[in-house]
Design a protein around this motif. Structure first.
Motif, PDB file in Angstrom:
ATOM      1  N   ASP A 130      86.290  47.855  48.982  1.00 36.24           N
ATOM      2  CA  ASP A 130      85.194  47.798  49.954  1.00 36.24           C
ATOM      3  C   ASP A 130      85.797  47.632  51.348  1.00 36.24           C
ATOM      4  O   ASP A 130      85.928  46.529  51.864  1.00 36.24           O
ATOM      5  CB  ASP A 130      84.258  46.636  49.605  1.00 36.24           C
ATOM      6  CG  ASP A 130      83.128  46.457  50.595  1.00 36.24           C
ATOM      7  OD1 ASP A 130      83.071  47.207  51.596  1.00 36.24           O
ATOM      8  OD2 ASP A 130      82.309  45.551  50.383  1.00 36.24           O
ATOM      9  N   GLU A 131      86.175  48.749  51.953  1.00 39.16           N
ATOM     10  CA  GLU A 131      86.859  48.724  53.242  1.00 39.16           C
ATOM     11  C   GLU A 131      85.961  48.195  54.361  1.00 39.16           C
ATOM     12  O   GLU A 131      86.447  47.536  55.280  1.00 39.16           O
ATOM     13  CB  GLU A 131      87.371  50.123  53.607  1.00 39.16           C
ATOM     14  CG  GLU A 131      88.175  50.176  54.885  1.00 39.16           C
ATOM     15  CD  GLU A 131      89.375  49.235  54.908  1.00 39.16           C
ATOM     16  OE1 GLU A 131      89.697  48.737  56.009  1.00 39.16           O
ATOM     17  OE2 GLU A 131      89.997  48.982  53.865  1.00 39.16           O
ATOM     18  N   GLY A 132      84.656  48.426  54.290  1.00 44.82           N
ATOM     19  CA  GLY A 132      83.749  47.931  55.322  1.00 44.82           C
ATOM     20  C   GLY A 132      83.763  46.415  55.409  1.00 44.82           C
ATOM     21  O   GLY A 132      83.914  45.836  56.491  1.00 44.82           O
ATOM     22  N   THR A 133      83.626  45.769  54.259  1.00 40.68           N
ATOM     23  CA  THR A 133      83.651  44.309  54.225  1.00 40.68           C
ATOM     24  C   THR A 133      85.050  43.804  54.531  1.00 40.68           C
ATOM     25  O   THR A 133      85.222  42.823  55.270  1.00 40.68           O
ATOM     26  CB  THR A 133      83.174  43.793  52.854  1.00 40.68           C
ATOM     27  OG1 THR A 133      81.850  44.283  52.611  1.00 40.68           O
ATOM     28  CG2 THR A 133      83.156  42.274  52.811  1.00 40.68           C
ATOM     29  N   ASN A 134      86.051  44.481  53.990  1.00 39.04           N
ATOM     30  CA  ASN A 134      87.441  44.088  54.207  1.00 39.04           C
ATOM     31  C   ASN A 134      87.778  44.085  55.702  1.00 39.04           C
ATOM     32  O   ASN A 134      88.354  43.124  56.218  1.00 39.04           O
ATOM     33  CB  ASN A 134      88.355  45.051  53.438  1.00 39.04           C
ATOM     34  CG  ASN A 134      89.752  44.539  53.296  1.00 39.04           C
ATOM     35  OD1 ASN A 134      90.483  44.483  54.274  1.00 39.04           O
ATOM     36  ND2 ASN A 134      90.126  44.173  52.085  1.00 39.04           N
ATOM     37  N   SER A 135      87.407  45.129  56.388  1.00 42.29           N
ATOM     38  CA  SER A 135      87.688  45.252  57.819  1.00 42.29           C
ATOM     39  C   SER A 135      86.974  44.149  58.612  1.00 42.29           C
ATOM     40  O   SER A 135      87.557  43.544  59.519  1.00 42.29           O
ATOM     41  CB  SER A 135      87.242  46.634  58.299  1.00 42.29           C
ATOM     42  OG  SER A 135      87.392  46.740  59.691  1.00 42.29           O
TER      43      SER A 135
END
Length: 159
Positions: A130-135
């Motif tokens: 989950d790159e959105g949350t990770n970022s």
């Protein structure tokens, strides 16, 4: 394994939503702490700290919105009642804090607690791709670590 329309594992996403809601509740407590110390600060450092606390609560308010919108993006419902926040918060609650050092220490303690939650979410979001949350978590963590460093320098404390 079942995937949602974002291509993320449904079970992992549900767990992420739960943790993001925990972060949301804690950010709301942090935000309210900042409002309280902004209103109640006293003493010779009033002018500097009053402005700093306003800067911090304005930023916290933006982050609250970002977290809630991320919960919605992942298909969840963001927590939105004080009762929900009270039951989920681990950030210390500052009541009637008006001393300069106690106010700054409350910011440090609150951010330290938020960092624990955010690092947990960062690990979960990495595992879920989950790159959105990770970022988002990476950005929050970087900013908050710097704020803690600055506040501890102000308090003349080592990291």
């Amino acid at each position: 394994m079942k995937y949602n329309s974002l291509g993320l594992d449904v079970q992992k996403t549900e767990a992420m939503v739960h943790q993001l809601n925990t972060l949301l509740a804690n950010f709301q407590t942090y935000y309210q702490n900042l409002r309280g110390i902004h209103w109640n600060i006293r003493g010779k450092r009033f002018f500097d700290l009053h402005v700093k606390f306003e800067e911090l609560y304005t930023d916290a308010n933006l982050k609250v919105d970002m977290i809630a919108e991320r919960v919605l993006t992942l298909g969840g419902t963001p927590l939105h009642t004080f009762n929900d926040y009270i039951t989920k918060t681990t950030v210390p609650v500052g009541k009637n804090v008006s001393n300069d050092e106690a106010s700054v220490q409350l910011v440090v303690d609150s951010l330290s607690e938020l960092l624990k939650i955010e690092r947990n979410i960062l690990e979960m979001s990495g595992d879920a791709n989950d790159e959105g949350t990770n970022s988002m978590m990476s950005d929050f963590i970087s900013e908050q670590e710097k704020t803690i460093w600055m506040m501890k320098a102000w308090l003349d404390q080592s990291m």
